[in-house]
Design a protein around this motif. Structure first.
Motif, PDB file in Angstrom:
ATOM      1  N   GLY A   1      -6.925  19.333  54.624  1.00  0.00           N
ATOM      2  CA  GLY A   1      -6.611  20.212  55.381  1.00  0.00           C
ATOM      3  C   GLY A   1      -7.918  21.558  55.290  1.00  0.00           C
ATOM      4  N   ILE A   2      -7.522  23.103  55.402  1.00  0.00           N
ATOM      5  CA  ILE A   2      -7.982  23.674  55.467  1.00  0.00           C
ATOM      6  C   ILE A   2      -7.540  24.761  53.855  1.00  0.00           C
ATOM      7  N   GLY A   3      -6.688  24.085  53.289  1.00  0.00           N
ATOM      8  CA  GLY A   3      -7.373  24.823  51.773  1.00  0.00           C
ATOM      9  C   GLY A   3      -7.800  24.180  50.970  1.00  0.00           C
ATOM     10  N   THR A   4      -7.874  22.354  51.489  1.00  0.00           N
ATOM     11  CA  THR A   4      -8.122  21.128  50.853  1.00  0.00           C
ATOM     12  C   THR A   4     -10.276  22.198  50.874  1.00  0.00           C
ATOM     13  N   LEU A   5     -10.857  22.288  52.069  1.00  0.00           N
ATOM     14  CA  LEU A   5     -11.764  22.630  52.359  1.00  0.00           C
ATOM     15  C   LEU A   5     -11.771  24.082  51.470  1.00  0.00           C
ATOM     16  N   LYS A   6     -11.412  24.757  51.530  1.00  0.00           N
ATOM     17  CA  LYS A   6     -11.639  26.136  50.907  1.00  0.00           C
ATOM     18  C   LYS A   6     -12.236  26.040  48.974  1.00  0.00           C
ATOM     19  N   ARG A   7     -11.215  25.216  48.864  1.00  0.00           N
ATOM     20  CA  ARG A   7     -10.915  24.719  47.484  1.00  0.00           C
ATOM     21  C   ARG A   7     -12.400  24.097  46.608  1.00  0.00           C
ATOM     22  N   ASN A   8     -12.804  22.893  47.782  1.00  0.00           N
ATOM     23  CA  ASN A   8     -13.822  22.545  47.850  1.00  0.00           C
ATOM     24  C   ASN A   8     -15.304  23.259  47.732  1.00  0.00           C
ATOM     25  N   ARG A   9     -15.403  24.028  48.674  1.00  0.00           N
ATOM     26  CA  ARG A   9     -16.099  24.522  48.628  1.00  0.00           C
ATOM     27  C   ARG A   9     -16.630  25.883  47.603  1.00  0.00           C
TER      28      ARG A   9
END
Length: 229
Positions: A91-99
């Motif tokens: 989700g959004i949390g995973t995208l933010k973490r990876n970014r």
């Protein structure tokens, strides 16, 4: 005594040389037929002695992100082990973490983009197939969608040949279904890299890294799977 020591050293050097010329192979297959989809990833190394298979039987799009259940299966030296399925959410949390992790890696590495291009060019694509079957229930709109999918197929193949070493003739087709509504896609690809080349790429990355501690933590974060649900 000296003879056995030299013999042991020779055996170790021979084993290292054999390991370096071996290939790490990755096979990917994704299919979606109607509402049913499946992703299978198989990784093999050291001439098949080490093997791991991950099967994602279904993907569900929810408000918080994409939820899937993975079924890993590992094999080392001929022994098999089955683990229980784990549900994860991308989700959004995973995208933010990876970014955030990727930004840290790029700031901690000198000329990271150049290294990434160098590493990707060491990967060989030995099989590539992308097939579509589509129907909208209307002949005109079906023909339009077929043209768009041919463009998508061409762009995907072009991107693969640009970033990787394409060692095969790409295959693919888009089959129209003018009689009923239908959508199906099957993507199959095989990738390989020599273990020696992978080790050299990692060593080259290490020499370019200027903030070792931050880079290692960022790589761990970036490579970690999505959170379990």
């Amino acid at each position: 005594m000296a003879f056995w020591l030299l013999f042991a050293c020779a055996v170790v050097i021979a084993l290292i040389a054999i390991a370096c010329v071996s290939r790490i192979r990755v096979r990917v297959r994704y299919s979606r037929i109607g509402e049913l989809d499946q992703l299978v990833v198989i990784v093999q190394a050291l001439y098949g002695i080490v093997s791991r298979q991950v099967v994602v039987p279904t993907l569900k799009l929810e408000k918080r992100g994409i939820v899937y259940a993975e079924k890993p299966k590992g094999e080392i030296a001929g022994s098999q082990g089955q683990q229980s399925a784990k549900k994860r959410m991308f989700g959004i949390g995973t995208l933010k973490r990876n970014r955030k992790a990727l930004k840290t890696i790029m700031r901690s590495t000198t000329r990271f983009k150049r290294w990434a291009k160098y590493a990707l060019k060491k990967i060989e694509c030995t099989r590539w197939r992308l097939d579509f079957r589509v129907g909208t229930g209307d002949a005109v709109s079906t023909a339009i969608v077929v043209g768009l999918l041919w463009a998508v197929s061409g762009c995907a193949t072009g991107a693969a040949s640009h970033f990787l070493r394409l060692k095969t003739v790409p295959h693919g087709e888009v089959v129209p279904n003018y009689s009923t509504k239908e959508f199906a896609v099957v993507w199959e690809a095989d990738f390989a890299i020599r273990m020696g080349s992978a080790f050299a790429a990692v060593m080259k990355l290490g020499f370019r890294t200027i903030r070792i501690g931050k880079a290692i933590r960022a790589w761990r974060t970036w490579m970690a799977p999505p959170e379990q649900v």
